[in-house]
Design a protein around this motif. Structure first.
Motif, short mmCIF file in Angstrom:
data_model
loop_
_atom_site.label_atom_id
_atom_site.label_comp_id
_atom_site.label_asym_id
_atom_site.label_seq_id
_atom_site.Cartn_x
_atom_site.Cartn_y
_atom_site.Cartn_z
N THR A 240 0.85 -1.19 0.00
CA THR A 240 0.00 0.00 0.00
C THR A 240 0.88 1.23 0.00
OG1 THR A 240 -0.15 0.27 2.40
CG2 THR A 240 -1.73 -1.23 1.37
N ARG A 241 0.37 2.32 -0.60
CA ARG A 241 1.15 3.57 -0.65
C ARG A 241 0.19 4.75 -0.69
NH1 ARG A 241 3.64 4.37 -6.18
NH2 ARG A 241 1.54 5.18 -6.53
N THR A 242 0.47 5.77 0.11
CA THR A 242 -0.33 6.98 0.06
C THR A 242 -0.04 7.71 -1.24
OG1 THR A 242 1.40 8.17 1.27
CG2 THR A 242 -0.40 7.25 2.57
N THR A 243 -1.00 8.54 -1.68
CA THR A 243 -0.84 9.21 -2.97
C THR A 243 0.31 10.21 -2.97
OG1 THR A 243 -2.53 10.82 -2.28
CG2 THR A 243 -3.26 8.93 -3.61
N ASP A 244 0.70 10.71 -1.78
CA ASP A 244 1.86 11.59 -1.72
C ASP A 244 3.17 10.81 -1.62
OD1 ASP A 244 1.82 10.65 0.87
OD2 ASP A 244 1.15 12.54 1.75
N ARG A 245 3.07 9.47 -1.59
CA ARG A 245 4.21 8.53 -1.54
C ARG A 245 5.05 8.69 -0.28
NH1 ARG A 245 6.43 7.64 -7.73
NH2 ARG A 245 4.37 7.39 -8.69
N ASP A 246 4.49 9.29 0.75
CA ASP A 246 5.24 9.46 2.00
C ASP A 246 5.12 8.25 2.91
OD1 ASP A 246 6.25 11.88 1.32
OD2 ASP A 246 4.82 13.07 2.47
N PRO A 274 -12.40 9.98 3.00
CA PRO A 274 -11.59 8.77 3.20
C PRO A 274 -10.16 8.96 2.70
CG PRO A 274 -12.97 8.53 1.26
CD PRO A 274 -13.38 9.82 1.90
N VAL A 275 -9.31 7.96 3.02
CA VAL A 275 -7.89 8.02 2.66
C VAL A 275 -7.66 7.23 1.38
CG1 VAL A 275 -5.54 7.60 3.44
CG2 VAL A 275 -7.32 8.12 5.12
N PRO A 276 -7.25 7.90 0.28
CA PRO A 276 -6.97 7.16 -0.96
C PRO A 276 -5.58 6.53 -0.93
CG PRO A 276 -6.63 9.51 -1.33
CD PRO A 276 -7.08 9.35 0.10
N LEU A 277 -5.50 5.23 -1.22
CA LEU A 277 -4.22 4.53 -1.21
C LEU A 277 -4.07 3.72 -2.49
CD1 LEU A 277 -4.13 3.13 2.44
CD2 LEU A 277 -2.74 4.99 1.53
N SER A 278 -2.86 3.74 -3.04
CA SER A 278 -2.53 2.86 -4.15
C SER A 278 -2.21 1.48 -3.58
CB SER A 278 -1.32 3.41 -4.91
OG SER A 278 -0.85 2.49 -5.86
N VAL A 279 -2.77 0.43 -4.17
CA VAL A 279 -2.60 -0.93 -3.64
C VAL A 279 -2.18 -1.86 -4.78
CG1 VAL A 279 -3.71 -2.85 -2.45
CG2 VAL A 279 -4.38 -0.51 -1.90
N GLN A 280 -1.17 -2.68 -4.51
CA GLN A 280 -0.68 -3.65 -5.49
C GLN A 280 -0.43 -4.98 -4.80
OE1 GLN A 280 2.67 -2.02 -7.77
NE2 GLN A 280 2.13 -0.01 -6.96
N VAL A 281 -0.34 -6.03 -5.61
CA VAL A 281 -0.03 -7.37 -5.11
C VAL A 281 1.14 -7.93 -5.91
CG1 VAL A 281 -0.87 -9.72 -4.74
CG2 VAL A 281 -2.42 -7.79 -4.43
N ALA A 282 2.19 -8.35 -5.21
CA ALA A 282 3.34 -8.99 -5.86
C ALA A 282 3.30 -10.48 -5.56
CB ALA A 282 4.64 -8.38 -5.35
N SER A 283 3.32 -11.29 -6.62
CA SER A 283 3.26 -12.74 -6.46
C SER A 283 4.19 -13.38 -7.47
CB SER A 283 1.83 -13.26 -6.65
OG SER A 283 1.78 -14.66 -6.56
N GLY A 284 5.20 -14.09 -6.98
CA GLY A 284 6.16 -14.69 -7.89
C GLY A 284 6.90 -13.63 -8.68
N HIS A 285 6.90 -13.76 -10.01
CA HIS A 285 7.59 -12.80 -10.88
C HIS A 285 6.65 -11.70 -11.36
CE1 HIS A 285 11.38 -15.06 -11.29
NE2 HIS A 285 10.61 -16.13 -11.15
N LYS A 286 5.42 -11.65 -10.86
CA LYS A 286 4.45 -10.67 -11.34
C LYS A 286 4.09 -9.66 -10.27
CE LYS A 286 1.94 -12.72 -15.21
NZ LYS A 286 0.59 -13.08 -15.72
N ASN A 287 3.84 -8.44 -10.73
CA ASN A 287 3.34 -7.39 -9.87
C ASN A 287 1.98 -6.96 -10.42
OD1 ASN A 287 3.78 -5.45 -7.66
ND2 ASN A 287 3.62 -3.97 -9.32
N TYR A 288 0.91 -7.20 -9.68
CA TYR A 288 -0.44 -6.90 -10.13
C TYR A 288 -0.85 -5.51 -9.67
CZ TYR A 288 -0.66 -11.92 -10.98
OH TYR A 288 -0.41 -13.19 -11.43
N SER A 289 -1.35 -4.71 -10.63
CA SER A 289 -1.71 -3.33 -10.33
C SER A 289 -2.92 -2.91 -11.15
CB SER A 289 -0.52 -2.40 -10.62
OG SER A 289 -0.90 -1.04 -10.54
N ALA A 290 -3.69 -1.96 -10.63
CA ALA A 290 -4.83 -1.41 -11.36
C ALA A 290 -4.43 -0.16 -12.13
CB ALA A 290 -5.96 -1.10 -10.40
N VAL A 292 -1.37 3.36 -12.43
CA VAL A 292 -0.64 4.34 -11.64
C VAL A 292 -1.57 5.22 -10.82
CG1 VAL A 292 0.95 6.30 -11.75
CG2 VAL A 292 1.26 4.36 -13.28
N THR A 293 -2.71 5.60 -11.38
CA THR A 293 -3.60 6.56 -10.71
C THR A 293 -4.73 5.90 -9.93
OG1 THR A 293 -4.95 6.79 -12.70
CG2 THR A 293 -3.07 8.31 -12.43
N ALA A 294 -4.90 4.60 -10.05
CA ALA A 294 -6.01 3.91 -9.38
C ALA A 294 -5.76 3.81 -7.88
CB ALA A 294 -6.20 2.52 -9.96
#
Length: 417
Positions: A240-246, A274-290, A292-294
């Motif tokens: 997870t990452r905040t939109t300001d990347r802090d 609410p708090v907007p957060l960027s969320v990704q899932v890393a599994s094996g050799h793949k990084n799943y993402s919706a 950059v702006t989602a």
């Protein structure tokens, strides 16, 4: 900095990560062995991939008594700690903040000379003396147990005689530990009318200042990761990452049931609700993402439950909707006891209060049972909150201790109430 097969290494990484560049930048890993020349460099794999065997991880062994005797056909090996535990002190800028500790190595009750001993993972420069003795220094400002092992007995002797291979193996199997922690004072263990035992006491530093009270550490993000067929995905990491990347977090890898757990900021510097957060899932050799702006909107200052279903192909991730849940992670000094049979899990217990006073209610024990105190700087999830002097969540009590948890910091015998 890490060690593998007796050699220490420094690893340095350079480049992008899923949190700073959405997994689109290659990175580099450089590994240098300490005390040796040469450059051992390797390009890092794709995001989410970890080379097998690069960073060996072992589970912490169960804690043995402070002096463990390893009995084999070749004899009983023993590492004896001198003087008992070290009482924790306040860190001082004008001090080394270390205490000198000592111990002895014995085989069949006789001192072992020439054995090489490690404290933590540091091998002491001097082999054991003719009386089997060795000395070391430990940080006396942190509550921790420092494990002791014999790492080399090939040049060791007992009574002037070299050791057999079996005797050397016996020595290498023995262990002990130097414990540093808050001293337990004014301890009592009283039998109650219903047969349970009420244990009370105070946890204090060397200067008499009580142990710090429990505080909130973080919120929690947890959930389940499944594949397109609904089967659990093990070894995946949620980022997870905040939109300001802090602020960003990485979860522990998901288990065999696909369950993951992570510390969670649940806030940003802008104070969004609410708090907007960027969320990704890393599994094996793949990084799943919706993309950059989602983002996913989370309830501020709250733990959340978030389940993921990975796509059958590609790396596009459909973002789920979080479900807020009660509770948070708390950090505090947990005090418990061991009996003749090992750790005694209490029926209930309370965190040390502002004066360091704590209490435990133990299951039925016989009068005269000897109890030894242990303590651990613990992180516990509590759905109902935690406060100094307040109850400890039932999930906070371990059924066994690792070799890093200090013990022997006080003793008490069960008596009449």
């Amino acid at each position: 900095i890490f060690s593998a097969n007796g050699t220490e290494y420094v690893a340095i990484t350079v480049g992008g990560t899923p949190t700073s560049s959405n997994g689109g930048t290659a990175s580099q890993l450089q590994v240098f062995s300490l005390g040796a020349s040469g450059d051992r460099r390797a390009a890092a794999p794709a995001a989410g991939s970890v080379p097998q065997g690069a960073f060996p991880v072992t589970s912490a062994p169960a804690l043995a008594p402070e002096t463990q005797v390893r009995a084999t056909a070749s004899g009983a090996a023993r590492i004896q700690v001198d003087g008992g535990p070290v009482t924790l002190r306040l860190w001082q800028p004008s001090s080394s903040n270390e205490a000198t500790v000592s111990g002895h190595v014995y085989l069949n009750g006789r001192p072992v000379v020439g054995a090489r001993v490690s404290v933590d993972r540091y091998v002491l420069p001097q082999a054991t003396a003719p009386n089997g003795g060795f000395t070391a220094t430990v940080d006396d400002t942190l509550a921790q147990r420092h494990p002791i092992h014999v790492v080399d007995a090939s040049h060791a002797k007992v009574g002037g005689a070299a050791l057999s291979a079996a005797q050397q193996a016996s020595l290498r199997s023995a262990s002990g530990g130097f414990s540093v922690g808050y001293s337990i004072v004014n301890a009592t263990a009283k039998l109650q009318r219903n047969g349970t035992v009420l244990v009370t006491g105070r946890a204090v530093r060397a200067d008499g200042v009580p142990a710090p009270g429990v505080v909130q550490l973080s919120y929690r993000l947890e959930g389940t990761i499944t594949d397109a067929a609904g089967k659990p995905v093990a070894g995946a990491t949620v980022v997870t990452r905040t939109t300001d990347r802090d602020f960003w977090t990485f979860s522990l890898p998901s288990n065999a049931q696909g369950h993951y757990v992570s510390f969670f900021t649940a806030s940003d510097e802008a104070g969004d609700d609410p708090v907007p957060l960027s969320v990704q899932v890393a599994s094996g050799h793949k990084n799943y993402s919706a993309g950059v702006t989602a983002t996913i909107n989370f309830k501020p200052d709250s733990s959340s439950d978030l389940n993921f279903k990975l796509p059958a192909s590609g790396s596009g991730l459909t973002l789920p909707t979080p479900a807020p849940e009660a509770g948070a992670f708390y950090r505090g000094m947990l005090v418990g006891v061991r009996g003749p049979g090992g750790v005694i899990k209490p029926i209930s217990g309370r965190w040390p209060d502002a004066q360091g006073r704590f209490s435990l209610v133990l299951p039925k024990l016989r009068k005269g049972t000897s109890l030894t105190f242990w303590e651990n700087d613990s992180v516990v999830f509590s759905a109902s909150g935690a406060s100094p002097g307040g109850p400890v969540a039932a999930t906070g009590w371990p059924s066994a201790l690792t070799d890093r948890i200090p013990t022997g910091l006080g003793h008490v015998v069960v008596g009449n109430g």
